[in-house]
Design a protein around this motif. Structure first.
Motif, PDB file in Angstrom:
ATOM      1  N   ALA A 137       0.835  -1.204   0.000  1.00 21.88           N
ATOM      2  CA  ALA A 137       0.000   0.000   0.000  1.00 21.88           C
ATOM      3  C   ALA A 137       0.872   1.258   0.000  1.00 21.88           C
ATOM      4  O   ALA A 137       0.555   2.236  -0.678  1.00 21.88           O
ATOM      5  N   ALA A 138       1.973   1.230   0.734  1.00 26.92           N
ATOM      6  CA  ALA A 138       2.874   2.388   0.777  1.00 26.92           C
ATOM      7  C   ALA A 138       3.492   2.644  -0.595  1.00 26.92           C
ATOM      8  O   ALA A 138       3.665   3.807  -0.991  1.00 26.92           O
ATOM      9  N   SER A 139       3.796   1.584  -1.331  1.00 34.73           N
ATOM     10  CA  SER A 139       4.375   1.780  -2.671  1.00 34.73           C
ATOM     11  C   SER A 139       3.336   2.366  -3.623  1.00 34.73           C
ATOM     12  O   SER A 139       3.675   3.197  -4.476  1.00 34.73           O
ATOM     13  N   CYS A 140       2.093   1.977  -3.472  1.00 36.41           N
ATOM     14  CA  CYS A 140       1.013   2.572  -4.277  1.00 36.41           C
ATOM     15  C   CYS A 140       0.855   4.058  -3.918  1.00 36.41           C
ATOM     16  O   CYS A 140       0.761   4.913  -4.795  1.00 36.41           O
ATOM     17  N   LYS A 141       0.816   4.335  -2.622  1.00 34.93           N
ATOM     18  CA  LYS A 141       0.636   5.703  -2.157  1.00 34.93           C
ATOM     19  C   LYS A 141       1.764   6.618  -2.615  1.00 34.93           C
ATOM     20  O   LYS A 141       1.532   7.773  -2.984  1.00 34.93           O
ATOM     21  N   ALA A 142       2.986   6.108  -2.639  1.00 34.31           N
ATOM     22  CA  ALA A 142       4.135   6.916  -3.069  1.00 34.31           C
ATOM     23  C   ALA A 142       3.936   7.402  -4.499  1.00 34.31           C
ATOM     24  O   ALA A 142       4.215   8.561  -4.812  1.00 34.31           O
ATOM     25  N   CYS A 143       3.436   6.525  -5.348  1.00 34.10           N
ATOM     26  CA  CYS A 143       3.168   6.932  -6.740  1.00 34.10           C
ATOM     27  C   CYS A 143       2.038   7.966  -6.784  1.00 34.10           C
ATOM     28  O   CYS A 143       2.124   8.953  -7.511  1.00 34.10           O
ATOM     29  N   HIS A 144       1.000   7.741  -6.030  1.00 33.07           N
ATOM     30  CA  HIS A 144      -0.117   8.692  -6.006  1.00 33.07           C
ATOM     31  C   HIS A 144       0.369  10.055  -5.524  1.00 33.07           C
ATOM     32  O   HIS A 144       0.014  11.071  -6.090  1.00 33.07           O
ATOM     33  N   ASP A 145       1.168  10.053  -4.483  1.00 33.39           N
ATOM     34  CA  ASP A 145       1.664  11.309  -3.917  1.00 33.39           C
ATOM     35  C   ASP A 145       2.537  12.087  -4.908  1.00 33.39           C
ATOM     36  O   ASP A 145       2.445  13.317  -4.987  1.00 33.39           O
ATOM     37  N   ASP A 150      -4.718  15.038  -7.481  1.00 31.32           N
ATOM     38  CA  ASP A 150      -5.915  14.625  -6.736  1.00 31.32           C
ATOM     39  C   ASP A 150      -7.092  15.478  -7.080  1.00 31.32           C
ATOM     40  O   ASP A 150      -7.097  16.462  -7.665  1.00 31.32           O
TER      41      ASP A 150
END
Length: 150
Positions: A137-145, A150
């Protein structure tokens, strides 16, 4: 039956995506493709998260099935970030194209974490799923960030 259809669809998308960039007649087709890939992947990833976070009861078979779908789908969207796909109905930030190496590194990290998640889900153990879910989940969030508006 539902899983079989989802998995068959995912495999079909994978088979047709190999030369995907050449298959997109217009940039907006590529954008639709990558958004659809991410949407379906997020739905199956969310099911794993619901189990890992205790919002739904743990089901080892469902976890393994959903993790397989996520692993397959995680390979699809990248071909659809070609030339001209930075404009239009997209939340992709310009950094994807300006910092292509950094973006590829983030995508590769996400895919590596998904492989670990898939292995953990197949272990049939909620603790293994929980341990692998957080870093994924953190790796997904890093890309989103870093790469998604947003």
């Amino acid at each position: 039956m539902k899983y079989a259809m989802s998995f068959a669809s995912a495999l079909l998308m994978l088979a047709t995506s190999l030369p995907a960039q050449a298959q997109f007649a217009k940039p907006e087709d590529a954008i639709k493709y990558r958004k659809a890939s991410f949407t379906v992947m997020a739905a199956h990833f969310g099911r794993l998260g619901a189990m890992a976070n205790g919002r739904v009861p743990y089901d080892a078979k469902a976890a393994a099935e959903n993790a397989d779908v996520v692993a397959t789908l995680s390979k699809l969207p990248w071909a659809a970030f070609g030339e001209g796909t930075d404009k239009g109905d997209t939340r992709a930030k310009p950094e994807i194209w300006k910092e292509a190496a950094k973006y590829k590194e983030a995508a590769d990290k996400m895919q590596a974490e998904i492989v670990k998640l898939n292995t953990a889900a197949k272990a049939g153990n909620i603790d293994a799923l929980k341990a692998a879910f957080g870093p994924t989940a953190a790796s997904c969030k890093a890309c989103h960030d870093n790469f998604r508006k947003d």
